[in-house]
Scaffold this active site. Structure first.
Site, short mmCIF file in Angstrom:
data_model
loop_
_atom_site.label_atom_id
_atom_site.label_comp_id
_atom_site.label_asym_id
_atom_site.label_seq_id
_atom_site.Cartn_x
_atom_site.Cartn_y
_atom_site.Cartn_z
N GLU A 1 -5.64 -8.83 0.46
CA GLU A 1 -6.37 -8.42 1.66
C GLU A 1 -7.81 -8.15 1.29
OE1 GLU A 1 -5.00 -5.23 4.15
OE2 GLU A 1 -2.89 -5.73 3.84
N GLU B 1 0.81 -1.23 0.00
CA GLU B 1 0.00 0.00 0.00
C GLU B 1 0.84 1.27 0.00
OE1 GLU B 1 -3.23 -0.09 2.80
OE2 GLU B 1 -4.10 -1.90 1.89
#
Length: 320
Positions: A241, A130
């Site tokens: 995720e 991220e």
């Protein structure tokens, strides 16, 4: 929603091979205490014994470094060897070249120390997590911390490839994990081109500008998945995720609860499993030494081997 038709375009594993199923595992508990060998072994073994499931035998790590050290190999590696748990390795990439140097030092040390007992378990290496999201306006607004620019990440990927060249890790796929929104941004196309696979994070619960009730979760998730596949330049897309919180604040129409987490599990997780998509669910347990808000853990506080999951983890029979 049926997503079987996108598998060929996504470049995922064929139906002849079982897709990867696992959970994300942090390097430390909520009180900043480092997880040790015993902690990782305990969690990996617990994941394999979840009632209603089968084959959840992989672990995604965020770093190669034991928490609280400079570049010591994370003890999750030895735990994976001891428990026969496959690994999606992670390398933290949001803190500059110095941290990448330490990650690569730990990676090389793990190869030297454990050899093929370690490398045979590795299914891939994620350079970063991220990092691109953190430099977006949304990431900055949410105070997500330091990120990394696309060109920096390209350089880190090159360094990782060089580090494993000539070792028993050579040829393992190298990818990156980020929010689905950054992959559909054309400014990141060159970075996508440098990767072997795309790791996609997607949480409909957080999509507060849309109708994000759990009943819409499947539509939101698979819309994001389709868009990521379309932007992936033919690279395999792994879901690294996703999940629905069991407790926490209501965000727009997104209501955390065990019942809603069950709905999301059946609508999204079971569909991904049914369609043979590589998947790392978030998360097995996140309530040790302090309960985060929101909490996504499917296991409550207590003995992971004894305490029942907060919701039913079985999936409907596969429909051909």
């Amino acid at each position: 929603m049926r997503v079987s038709t996108i598998l060929a375009a996504a470049g995922l594993l064929s139906s002849a091979n079982a897709a990867i199923k696992g959970f994300n595992y942090g390097a430390n508990f909520n009180n900043d205490q480092a997880k040790t060998l015993n902690d990782f072994e305990y969690e990996f073994n617990a994941a394999k014994k979840l009632p209603g499931t089968d084959g959840w035998t992989s672990a995604r790590l965020y770093t190669m470094i034991q928490h609280g050290t400079t570049n010591t190999v994370i003890e999750a590696i030895e735990a994976a060897i001891n428990t026969k748990t496959t690994l999606l390795l992670g390398m933290w990439a949001s803190a500059g070249q110095g941290i990448i140097n330490n990650e690569i030092t730990a990676l090389k040390a793990a190869i030297a120390k454990y050899g093929t007992a370690f490398t045979d378990l590795v299914v891939g290496i994620s350079v970063g997590s991220e990092d691109l999201y953190r430099i977006t306006p949304t990431g900055i607004e949410n105070k997500s911390g330091a990120g990394a620019q696309p060109q920096d990440l390209i350089n880190y990927v090159k360094q990782t490839r060089a580090a494993i060249k000539g070792t028993s890790l050579q040829g393992k796929p190298i990818g990156h994990v980020d929010t689905w929104t950054v992959y559909v941004n054309a400014s990141n196309n060159a970075f996508i081109s440098s990767l072997d696979f795309i790791g996609m994070d997607a949480y409909p619960y957080f999509q507060t500008t849309m109708a994000n009730n759990v009943g819409s979760g499947s539509q939101l998730f698979f819309d994001a998945y389709h868009q990521t596949v379309a932007a992936a330049q033919g690279k395999p897309v792994w879901v690294t995720e996703t999940g629905w919180p069991v407790s926490g604040q209501t965000l727009n129409q997104g209501v955390p609860s065990a019942n809603n987490a069950r709905i999301y599990w059946e609508d999204v997780t079971c569909q991904l499993v049914n369609d043979n998509v590589n998947l790392y669910y978030y998360i097995l347990q996140d309530v040790q030494y302090g309960n985060p808000v929101p909490s996504f853990g499917i296991k409550p506080a207590g003995d992971l081997m004894q305490v029942s999951p907060l919701f039913d983890l079985s999936c409907p029979a596969k429909v051909s």
